[in-house]
Motif scaffolding. Sequence first.
Motif, PDB file in Angstrom:
ATOM      1  N   THR A 182     -29.268 -42.733  41.181  1.00 23.58           N
ATOM      2  CA  THR A 182     -29.864 -41.407  41.356  1.00 23.58           C
ATOM      3  C   THR A 182     -28.819 -40.303  41.248  1.00 23.58           C
ATOM      4  N   GLY A 183     -29.306 -39.103  41.005  1.00 18.45           N
ATOM      5  CA  GLY A 183     -28.431 -37.936  40.974  1.00 18.45           C
ATOM      6  C   GLY A 183     -28.171 -37.409  42.367  1.00 18.45           C
ATOM      7  N   GLU A 184     -27.108 -36.638  42.503  1.00 15.90           N
ATOM      8  CA  GLU A 184     -26.680 -36.126  43.809  1.00 15.90           C
ATOM      9  C   GLU A 184     -27.780 -35.343  44.507  1.00 15.90           C
ATOM     10  N   ARG A 185     -28.515 -34.516  43.737  1.00 12.37           N
ATOM     11  CA  ARG A 185     -29.495 -33.634  44.379  1.00 12.37           C
ATOM     12  C   ARG A 185     -30.652 -34.404  44.995  1.00 12.37           C
ATOM     13  N   ARG A 186     -30.891 -35.620  44.544  1.00 14.26           N
ATOM     14  CA  ARG A 186     -31.975 -36.417  45.121  1.00 14.26           C
ATOM     15  C   ARG A 186     -31.458 -37.414  46.158  1.00 14.26           C
ATOM     16  N   ALA A 187     -30.164 -37.444  46.358  1.00 13.43           N
ATOM     17  CA  ALA A 187     -29.559 -38.521  47.143  1.00 13.43           C
ATOM     18  C   ALA A 187     -30.160 -38.659  48.536  1.00 13.43           C
ATOM     19  N   GLN A 188     -30.281 -37.546  49.279  1.00 15.25           N
ATOM     20  CA  GLN A 188     -30.729 -37.644  50.662  1.00 15.25           C
ATOM     21  C   GLN A 188     -32.130 -38.216  50.744  1.00 15.25           C
ATOM     22  N   ARG A 189     -32.990 -37.784  49.827  1.00 19.79           N
ATOM     23  CA  ARG A 189     -34.365 -38.302  49.819  1.00 19.79           C
ATOM     24  C   ARG A 189     -34.376 -39.801  49.534  1.00 19.79           C
ATOM     25  N   VAL A 190     -33.596 -40.200  48.543  1.00 22.62           N
ATOM     26  CA  VAL A 190     -33.578 -41.609  48.162  1.00 22.62           C
ATOM     27  C   VAL A 190     -32.974 -42.464  49.257  1.00 22.62           C
ATOM     28  N   ILE A 191     -31.861 -42.027  49.827  1.00 22.27           N
ATOM     29  CA  ILE A 191     -31.191 -42.802  50.868  1.00 22.27           C
ATOM     30  C   ILE A 191     -32.130 -43.015  52.045  1.00 22.27           C
ATOM     31  N   SER A 192     -32.828 -41.965  52.457  1.00 24.05           N
ATOM     32  CA  SER A 192     -33.728 -42.078  53.599  1.00 24.05           C
ATOM     33  C   SER A 192     -34.887 -43.014  53.301  1.00 24.05           C
ATOM     34  N   ALA A 193     -35.500 -42.821  52.143  1.00 29.72           N
ATOM     35  CA  ALA A 193     -36.674 -43.617  51.802  1.00 29.72           C
ATOM     36  C   ALA A 193     -36.302 -45.060  51.504  1.00 29.72           C
ATOM     37  N   ALA A 194     -35.081 -45.284  51.038  1.00 26.49           N
ATOM     38  CA  ALA A 194     -34.693 -46.622  50.602  1.00 26.49           C
ATOM     39  C   ALA A 194     -34.201 -47.502  51.729  1.00 26.49           C
ATOM     40  N   GLU A 195     -34.127 -46.986  52.943  1.00 21.68           N
ATOM     41  CA  GLU A 195     -33.503 -47.749  54.017  1.00 21.68           C
ATOM     42  C   GLU A 195     -34.157 -49.104  54.230  1.00 21.68           C
ATOM     43  N   LEU A 196     -35.469 -49.163  54.099  1.00 22.41           N
ATOM     44  CA  LEU A 196     -36.176 -50.407  54.334  1.00 22.41           C
ATOM     45  C   LEU A 196     -36.441 -51.175  53.049  1.00 22.41           C
ATOM     46  N   GLY A 197     -35.835 -50.733  51.938  1.00 20.89           N
ATOM     47  CA  GLY A 197     -36.200 -51.341  50.673  1.00 20.89           C
ATOM     48  C   GLY A 197     -35.065 -51.931  49.879  1.00 20.89           C
ATOM     49  N   PRO A 198     -34.607 -51.234  48.822  1.00 21.23           N
ATOM     50  CA  PRO A 198     -33.621 -51.812  47.899  1.00 21.23           C
ATOM     51  C   PRO A 198     -32.298 -52.146  48.570  1.00 21.23           C
ATOM     52  N   ASP A 199     -31.461 -52.879  47.819  1.00 23.57           N
ATOM     53  CA  ASP A 199     -30.193 -53.328  48.377  1.00 23.57           C
ATOM     54  C   ASP A 199     -29.180 -52.204  48.537  1.00 23.57           C
ATOM     55  N   ASP A 200     -29.253 -51.218  47.633  1.00 27.25           N
ATOM     56  CA  ASP A 200     -28.244 -50.164  47.671  1.00 27.25           C
ATOM     57  C   ASP A 200     -28.703 -49.025  46.775  1.00 27.25           C
ATOM     58  N   TYR A 201     -27.977 -47.929  46.819  1.00 28.95           N
ATOM     59  CA  TYR A 201     -28.206 -46.795  45.928  1.00 28.95           C
ATOM     60  C   TYR A 201     -26.857 -46.387  45.361  1.00 28.95           C
ATOM     61  N   LEU A 202     -26.885 -45.785  44.185  1.00 31.00           N
ATOM     62  CA  LEU A 202     -25.652 -45.412  43.499  1.00 31.00           C
ATOM     63  C   LEU A 202     -25.802 -43.998  42.969  1.00 31.00           C
ATOM     64  N   LEU A 203     -24.857 -43.147  43.296  1.00 35.32           N
ATOM     65  CA  LEU A 203     -24.924 -41.756  42.859  1.00 35.32           C
ATOM     66  C   LEU A 203     -24.223 -41.565  41.516  1.00 35.32           C
ATOM     67  N   LYS A 204     -24.862 -40.811  40.616  1.00 35.76           N
ATOM     68  CA  LYS A 204     -24.250 -40.434  39.340  1.00 35.76           C
ATOM     69  C   LYS A 204     -23.327 -39.218  39.566  1.00 35.76           C
ATOM     70  N   PRO A 205     -22.196 -39.120  38.852  1.00 39.07           N
ATOM     71  CA  PRO A 205     -21.624 -40.136  37.964  1.00 39.07           C
ATOM     72  C   PRO A 205     -20.828 -41.166  38.752  1.00 39.07           C
ATOM     73  N   PHE A 206     -20.574 -42.321  38.151  1.00 38.76           N
ATOM     74  CA  PHE A 206     -19.810 -43.364  38.823  1.00 38.76           C
ATOM     75  C   PHE A 206     -18.960 -44.092  37.785  1.00 38.76           C
ATOM     76  N   THR A 207     -17.932 -44.765  38.243  1.00 36.97           N
ATOM     77  CA  THR A 207     -17.048 -45.523  37.356  1.00 36.97           C
ATOM     78  C   THR A 207     -17.425 -46.998  37.392  1.00 36.97           C
ATOM     79  N   GLY A 208     -16.882 -47.741  36.447  1.00 40.46           N
ATOM     80  CA  GLY A 208     -17.121 -49.176  36.419  1.00 40.46           C
ATOM     81  C   GLY A 208     -16.617 -49.857  37.673  1.00 40.46           C
ATOM     82  N   GLU A 209     -15.447 -49.391  38.179  1.00 43.73           N
ATOM     83  CA  GLU A 209     -14.900 -49.993  39.393  1.00 43.73           C
ATOM     84  C   GLU A 209     -15.835 -49.794  40.589  1.00 43.73           C
ATOM     85  N   VAL A 210     -16.413 -48.596  40.680  1.00 37.97           N
ATOM     86  CA  VAL A 210     -17.324 -48.325  41.800  1.00 37.97           C
ATOM     87  C   VAL A 210     -18.549 -49.232  41.717  1.00 37.97           C
ATOM     88  N   LEU A 211     -19.149 -49.302  40.525  1.00 39.96           N
ATOM     89  CA  LEU A 211     -20.342 -50.126  40.361  1.00 39.96           C
ATOM     90  C   LEU A 211     -20.008 -51.593  40.614  1.00 39.96           C
TER      91      LEU A 211
END
Length: 570
Positions: free
Chosen positions: A117-146
């Motif tokens: 997800t993009g930075e501007r949506r991060a808070q919404r996604v992080i909150s909603a995703a707590e009970l769901g997916p394994d993780d979230y990743l903010l754009k942009p990111f490097t190969g090492e981070v991923l």
Amino acid sequence: MSALPPESTSLQSLVGQRDPREPRNDYQNPFAKRLFLVIDSVPEMQRALAMTLASFGAEKVEYASKAADALAKMSRFEFDVVLCDYDLGNGYDGLYLFEEVKERNLIKQSCVFMIVTGERRAQRVISAAELGPDDYLLKPFTGEVLAGRLERAIRRREAFRAVDEAIMRHEYLAAIDTCSRKIAEKGEFALDFMKLKGSLALRIGDYDTARTLYMSVLRLKTVPWAKMGLAKSLTGLKQYDEARMLFEEVLAENDRVMEAYDWLAKLYRSNHALEAAQQTLQTATRLSPVVLRRQKQLAEVALLNKDLDTAESASRETLEIAKYTWHRHPIHYALLARVQLARGETGSATRTLASLRRDYRYNETGEWMATVVDSQIAQQSGNRQRAAQLLSEAEKGFDRLAEDLPPEAQMEFARTCYQQGRSDSGDQVMRDLVRNHHDDEALLSSMGDLFDEVGRGENGRQLIAENVQSLVELNNRAVREAQAGQLEAAIDRFLKAHEEMPANLQVMLNLVNAIMAYVHQNGWHESHMRRAQELLVRVREQAPTNNKFQKLLQAWRLLVEKFGRPQWMV
């Protein structure tokens, strides 16, 4: 393996330092043999992720640009990692896709599902995703981070491989037993296994086990998922006040745990607190507007509250969202048309009918539903002769289609019968629904709402009560016969009940249980066992998480092993 999209120099900020063409030692590379799925509607982002994955040695990558493509691929392949963009277009987001994938059992337990997800949506996604997916990743990111995030998530998910096979086969009791063993080992992932065990217990309706599990977690650590799980368990145990307070507490701590709104609304609705239910759903739909069942529930509750503006808006949203999901069904058009007729807008209802006929041309169920809606429109327009003619046509179709129609569609037909004074036909539909779903409290409550709507509240409640009681008495008589050793009589009684109520899961399972008891006592009986096997297969297709089915499935396997008949395994 899908070909990697061509490299784009404008996306270097997303790529790690390693040259993707540099060979890697597979022994050192944990990603080489894993199958990845990248879901993103933007081609440039697909290319960026292709380079990023290649930078740390991922070799097997598939791509999907929209939710429908992703679902199709997940139906065909067993993915190890899914990287899904949050915004998938048409109002469909990655969290909703994740929810659908889990509901349809399309990914194995060890699959890593990560939201990008993009930075501007991060808070919404992080909150909603707590009970769901394994993780979230903010754009942009490097190969090492991923790579680092994936390594951590994969290591955690690897621990769940022990339960993968059982869950994919819908053998939830075996999966729960494995979780219990892993918890007892007190290893690094003990808390993760506790979370999985609780979710599986809830899934099969074992609310006592779930409650005990979640209470033990909360004694160790206060985590929102355990509080949510405990609230769900208490709801299943009908401790509604305690459950309501827990859901409210979860939302007070984090108002983005969307699931809590849905459960609260159900509790309010079952307690006939319709205003509170509507307010709760409206708050939830403002925060997360693209969840189909939430919009549909809002439309239904608003219609009961006679808030027709909200009902129409929500029913339109329901129809729009459904077009892009596997929940798509003609009943969504019927709901919108019913709201429009309640507003006296026959022209709008006629246009909705035209859309239904267009979208479901050559579909027997869709054409039948269109006839029902057409009859409602004709009745409200004062053309009673045409309304009656259409209803008679729909009745012939109903006799042919009833077994495959969902309860909501059958209730829409019954509603039309009542509106046109054909109470006997409506009562027969509702009677059969009760007898086939006598233990579905949510459906029985909806049926009660329908009876109130058409002015048959008292008669309807009596119809429901009498037919539920008749099923209870039938079951009790058969159980007494079985306990007295009269197993043939019990089988005959359940066979007759199954002929009368072919969709009743409890009757099917009781018949299987009686047959198994007979075989234990009297030896192998080919025709009885063939019937029991067919019923178990049917229940697994319709309700694999049914608690009684899960127990019978284990007993069935022991029985066929005892008689050395492995070909009879279900």
